[in-house]
Design an enzyme around this catalytic site. Sequence first.
Site, PDB file in Angstrom:
ATOM      1  N   ASN A  40     -26.575  25.140  -6.145  1.00 26.85           N
ATOM      2  CA  ASN A  40     -25.335  25.554  -5.499  1.00 26.85           C
ATOM      3  C   ASN A  40     -24.110  25.358  -6.377  1.00 26.85           C
ATOM      4  O   ASN A  40     -23.103  26.050  -6.215  1.00 26.85           O
ATOM      5  CB  ASN A  40     -25.145  24.809  -4.171  1.00 26.85           C
ATOM      6  CG  ASN A  40     -25.381  23.321  -4.300  1.00 26.85           C
ATOM      7  OD1 ASN A  40     -26.441  22.876  -4.734  1.00 26.85           O
ATOM      8  ND2 ASN A  40     -24.386  22.532  -3.924  1.00 26.85           N
ATOM      9  N   GLN A  48     -28.809  29.399  -1.555  1.00 28.52           N
ATOM     10  CA  GLN A  48     -27.858  30.051  -2.443  1.00 28.52           C
ATOM     11  C   GLN A  48     -28.383  31.348  -3.039  1.00 28.52           C
ATOM     12  O   GLN A  48     -27.596  32.208  -3.451  1.00 28.52           O
ATOM     13  CB  GLN A  48     -27.454  29.100  -3.582  1.00 28.52           C
ATOM     14  CG  GLN A  48     -26.517  27.993  -3.166  1.00 28.52           C
ATOM     15  CD  GLN A  48     -25.145  28.498  -2.737  1.00 28.52           C
ATOM     16  OE1 GLN A  48     -24.777  29.641  -2.978  1.00 28.52           O
ATOM     17  NE2 GLN A  48     -24.392  27.633  -2.078  1.00 28.52           N
ATOM     18  N   THR A 101     -33.476  26.192  23.701  1.00 25.86           N
ATOM     19  CA  THR A 101     -33.252  27.595  24.011  1.00 25.86           C
ATOM     20  C   THR A 101     -32.634  28.305  22.816  1.00 25.86           C
ATOM     21  O   THR A 101     -31.682  27.819  22.205  1.00 25.86           O
ATOM     22  CB  THR A 101     -32.318  27.738  25.232  1.00 25.86           C
ATOM     23  OG1 THR A 101     -32.913  27.074  26.346  1.00 25.86           O
ATOM     24  CG2 THR A 101     -32.083  29.194  25.573  1.00 25.86           C
ATOM     25  N   CYS A 153     -19.821  20.218  -1.128  1.00 27.45           N
ATOM     26  CA  CYS A 153     -20.441  19.099  -0.420  1.00 27.45           C
ATOM     27  C   CYS A 153     -19.867  17.762  -0.883  1.00 27.45           C
ATOM     28  O   CYS A 153     -20.020  16.753  -0.207  1.00 27.45           O
ATOM     29  CB  CYS A 153     -21.951  19.110  -0.642  1.00 27.45           C
ATOM     30  SG  CYS A 153     -22.778  20.578  -0.019  1.00 27.45           S
TER      31      CYS A 153
END
Length: 388
Positions: free
Chosen positions: A160, A188, A246, A333
């Site tokens: 990344n 990526q 769900t 990050c």
Amino acid sequence: MNRPPGLDGEVTYLDYNATTPVDPRVVEACLPYLARHFGNPSSGHVFGHVARDAVASARGQVADLLDCAPEEVVFTGGGSEGDTLAVCGAALARRDRGDHVITQATEHPAVLAACDSLVRLHGFRVTRLPVDRHGLVDPNDLRRALTGRTVLVSIMHANNETGTVQAVAELAAIAHAGGAVFHTDAAQSVGKIPVSVRELGVDLLTVAGHKLYAPKGVGALFVRRGLALEPVVHGGGQERGLRAGTENVPYAVAMGVAARLAAEALPGEPERLRRLRDELHADLDQRLPGRVHLNGHPEQRLPNTLNICVDGTVASELQAALSGVAASAGSACHEGDESPSPVLTAMGLPAGRATSALRLSLGRWTGEEDVRRAADQVAAAVGLTDRA
């Protein structure tokens, strides 16, 4: 192609590796499933049927992009969840066969954290393979690291931060020869370059929606047919029992449309981005002679990614001076952390150079004018920091 409203301002967006704008066509496709088509896919009436059919269609669109069967696609809540399900799910399902996992020093934090949890909670051993100065794993290092107790190898497809693309097909073949399952985080690379799970020969592959012009909070995991995984989210039998809850119908629809659009764009988009990226690099080289250094492999790299160090700068200061360009100081990050990027230090960069790394990543709405403006802005920002 209409630009998303968020790109209408004066700031040039060159941080597509951090996140992509949601394509307006993706927004349009998922809106009906936030309002009119609200049914639960597990319900037996017409409202449930509509939702169930929409999820099935989306699964098929993701499968087409990845070159796999629809039943091999599991929808997740994003890339990190997909990595956790792949790493922990595969390792724990094979706990009776061994307790050793192999990854790499420059792996995504989600995979590294999942490996750490296996060590902390389940007594696994983890080997982190080194990389060379371009960020590539040596296949021979993988061969040497494999043991009879190795149950999983997880090596990301494209980094990344630098965009370096690993030789995943070769690495997967080595892992299989040693009796291990192979996972790759392709968040990526999917949509930026052709990615076929069959050509790569992987058992598990992670996709993140927000790297693919879909919303944040949705992803997918390719799980090879017949491969056993231990779920990390327990409950009902959704997603073949691998991911309870769900189904998020609007976001699954968004993911499917984003995958279809990526497949349609792939024949020409990689070369367009590569040309623009190289123009940006050449322009910066010309404006800042002798000061710009590439991080990552010069050729075996994502076509949209330019990670550079500029001599005499600190990336956080340079980024602050870049009022007209949205870029990343290293990896998003690690934003706000002044310490050198672990990825760049693992590649052998000294701390002083690693803290000067700037990542410029291009995308669907990047054009010639954006690249020219960015080069102007970066060069001007370097001048400001030089005088500071």
